[in-house]
Enzyme design. Structure first.
Site, PDB file in Angstrom:
ATOM      1  CG  HIS A 199      13.186  17.796  -7.600  1.00 42.41           C
ATOM      2  ND1 HIS A 199      13.402  17.446  -6.222  1.00 42.41           N
ATOM      3  CD2 HIS A 199      11.682  18.109  -7.563  1.00 42.41           C
ATOM      4  CE1 HIS A 199      12.399  17.525  -5.409  1.00 42.41           C
ATOM      5  NE2 HIS A 199      11.352  18.300  -6.125  1.00 42.41           N
ATOM      6  CG  ASN A 200      16.810  15.786  -4.572  1.00 44.54           C
ATOM      7  OD1 ASN A 200      15.652  15.786  -5.076  1.00 44.54           O
ATOM      8  ND2 ASN A 200      16.950  14.711  -3.847  1.00 44.54           N
ATOM      9  CE  LYS A 233      13.486  13.024  -5.951  1.00 47.22           C
ATOM     10  NZ  LYS A 233      14.717  12.884  -4.893  1.00 47.22           N
ATOM     11  NE  ARG A 293      19.353  -5.864   4.543  1.00 49.26           N
ATOM     12  CZ  ARG A 293      19.484  -5.601   5.723  1.00 49.26           C
ATOM     13  NH1 ARG A 293      20.340  -6.970   6.401  1.00 49.26           N
ATOM     14  NH2 ARG A 293      19.579  -4.293   6.374  1.00 49.26           N
ATOM     15  N   GLY A 330      11.758  -3.148  -0.258  1.00 48.61           N
ATOM     16  CA  GLY A 330      12.403  -2.055   0.879  1.00 48.61           C
ATOM     17  C   GLY A 330      11.086  -1.254   1.467  1.00 48.61           C
ATOM     18  CG  LEU A 331       8.509  -3.309   2.913  1.00 46.04           C
ATOM     19  CD1 LEU A 331       7.724  -4.199   3.742  1.00 46.04           C
ATOM     20  CD2 LEU A 331       7.312  -2.494   2.091  1.00 46.04           C
ATOM     21  CD  GLU A 371      14.316  18.911  -1.424  1.00 49.75           C
ATOM     22  OE1 GLU A 371      14.840  18.422  -0.613  1.00 49.75           O
ATOM     23  OE2 GLU A 371      13.815  18.443  -2.310  1.00 49.75           O
ATOM     24  CB  SER A 407      10.439  14.672  -5.524  1.00 46.74           C
ATOM     25  OG  SER A 407      10.166  15.521  -4.428  1.00 46.74           O
ATOM     26  N   GLY A 408       8.552  14.131  -2.998  1.00 43.43           N
ATOM     27  CA  GLY A 408       7.501  14.323  -2.361  1.00 43.43           C
ATOM     28  C   GLY A 408       7.345  13.808  -0.569  1.00 43.43           C
ATOM     29  NE  ARG A 456      21.817   3.298   3.774  1.00 42.41           N
ATOM     30  CZ  ARG A 456      21.759   4.502   4.421  1.00 42.41           C
ATOM     31  NH1 ARG A 456      22.018   5.594   4.095  1.00 42.41           N
ATOM     32  NH2 ARG A 456      21.029   4.170   5.750  1.00 42.41           N
ATOM     33  CE  LYS A 508      18.876  10.692   4.247  1.00 38.02           C
ATOM     34  NZ  LYS A 508      17.770  10.015   4.330  1.00 38.02           N
TER      35      LYS A 508
END
Length: 483
Positions: free
Chosen positions: A186-187, A183, A34, A10-11, A190, A129-130, A76, A260
């Site tokens: 955390h979100n 996480k 992909r 995944g780039l 946020e 995260s970041g 995703r 999201k």
């Protein structure tokens, strides 16, 4: 030649930056996307001259890796993760490790850990995260899943993570979906932090009549004190940005927020576990309200635009109160988040280290802030701390902030400025510190119309009673249970 330390799938921006980060720390990375053109573009661009090795098929990617193979998915969340796992399995062998670094739902991670363990594959769900900057220069990483994988992946993940107090912002969280759960929380926090900041901005702009530059200066000043945090810092930078015509860019941005799903998942989990996560819930609903922009415009037309006279109070005093309100509300947000993690740990059998979670959030992540050090200290002093609001440091902070907190809400109400997150935080605090709440009326109502029974203050807890309120219901009652 099988000499790569880790394969990355995944780039997109996060995947590319993590690959570069790993390369910077001396790890050999095999990269796959992909779409082959994305891989080629990466190798001809940001990865040019590095030791990163491209792969154009899953088979080629697996062939590049040392054993046990370690692969990180940056794709995703949802079906794409399962699809890549299915593609990888024919090329893996027992002992190999798959790391999901996306924002997967913790229940999906638990399912994958269990299913892959049956095939001998060690699966890790790791919250990261970041954003783009963190991925490139040091994110907060929250791994959980199959604990047998941790010794193998620890050197890589801790090397690329941010640091706080000389410690990597990456520690083992717990089994199964624990990493992605932390996480998720955390979100959720946020979401709450962002909404509180937006409400503070709104009150200054519309309630106090301040211009964007004056508000920017306030946020910049706040970032030097107890509110020192990444989100306060970038808010000041956002307010300094000008559009091509010289006007503040923020004024050109449509007031309809997207999301999201992680904030929503946090709220759903809180309701499932019976945790009063009120502030984060309000932050999610505030985004939902913002999204119905056209309907809000029709409502303004129907009711008339709010006319607010010029603010003639003591602006310095009002801003000092607002700073205290923001600080106190932020404390409540984190307290609620930790309440949720504590309840989830009991429900799912996780041994969460709350001090380590605060450490992981001290650097690299979106909610990094000065007072996370105080949270870490609170749990170091008392690992069994029931609630952050019962810690002496936070008690003192809330007591000091209360007056300004309440005055800020009054100013918002008087000037028709919606402050849902500030208000829910204060209401939660007032409820939490009340030994008696009006739930006796609720229980009486429930017993009246549904014979759901109630407990009595003059009897031991656990003994349930029913009253024949209408004189014809008899002694029969419903069974007592909690959802």
């Amino acid at each position: 030649m099988a000499d790569a330390d880790i394969g990355l799938i995944g780039l997109a921006v996060m995947g590319q930056n993590l690959a570069l980060n790993m390369n910077d720390h001396g790890f050999k990375v095999a990269a796959y996307n992909r779409t082959a053109s994305r891989t080629e573009g990466f190798m001809d661009g940001a990865a040019k001259g590095t030791a990163i090795r491209p792969a154009y098929t899953i088979e080629e990617l697996a062939a590049h890796l040392k054993r046990p193979r370690k692969l990180m998915l940056m794709v995703r969340a949802g079906e794409a993760v399962d699809a890549f796992i299915d593609q990888l399995l024919p090329h893996l062998e027992p002992g190999d490790i798959i790391i999901d670094g996306g924002n997967s739902r913790f229940t999906d991670t638990t399912r994958r850990v269990r299913a892959l363990a049956e095939k001998g594959i060690r699966f890790v769900g790791s919250g990261i995260s970041g954003g783009e900057e963190g991925a490139r220069n040091g994110p907060s990483i929250m791994p959980g899943g199959n604990p047998e994988a941790w010794p193998e992946i620890r050197p890589i993940l801790q090397a690329i993570a941010a640091e706080a107090d000389g410690e990597p912002c990456c520690q083992w969280v717990g089994e199964e979906g624990a990493g992605h759960y932390v996480k998720m929380v955390h979100n959720g926090i946020e979401y709450g932090d962002m909404q509180l900041i937006a409400e503070a901005y709104h009150l200054m702009r519309e309630g106090f009549g301040m211009d964007v530059e004056a508000i920017r200066a306030v946020f910049a000043r706040w970032n030097q004190g107890v509110l020192d945090s990444y989100l306060i810092e970038i808010t000041a930078e956002i307010l300094a940005e000008r559009d091509a015509d010289g006007a503040p860019l923020v004024d050109k941005i449509l007031d309809a927020a997207g999301q999201k799903g992680t904030g929503k998942w946090t709220g759903i989990s809180a309701m499932d576990l019976g945790v009063p996560l009120t502030l984060i819930g309000e932050a999610v609903f505030a985004r939902c309200l913002s999204a119905i922009k056209a309907q809000r415009e029709r409502a303004e037309s129907a009711y008339g635009k709010t006319e607010r006279p010029a603010f003639d109070g003591d602006l310095d005093a009002a801003l000092a109160d607002l700073e205290q309100a923001l600080y106190a509300s932020k404390i409540v947000s984190y307290a609620q988040g930790y309440m949720l993690m504590r309840e989830a740990a009991g429900e799912y059998g996780w041994n969460l280290s709350y001090g380590n979670i605060a450490l992981m959030w001290r650097g690299g992540c979106i909610i990094r802030s000065r007072f996370l050090g105080n949270i870490k200290a609170a749990y170091e002093a008392n690992p069994q701390l029931e609630n952050l609001l019962l810690d002496r440091f936070f008690q003192d902070a809330i007591k000091l902030a209360q007056g300004g907190w309440r005055r800020t809400l009054v100013r918002g109400i008087e000037r028709a400025i919606p402050l849902p997150a500030f208000g829910s935080a204060l209401s939660f605090f007032d409820g939490y510190r009340s030994a008696r709440l009006p739930a006796n009326i609720l229980q009486a109502q429930r017993d009246y119309f549904g014979a759901h029974t109630y407990e009595r203050v003059d009897r031991p807890r656990g003994a349930f009673f029913h009253t024949d309120w209408i004189g014809s219901g008899g002694a029969a009652s419903s069974s007592s249970y909690e959802v």
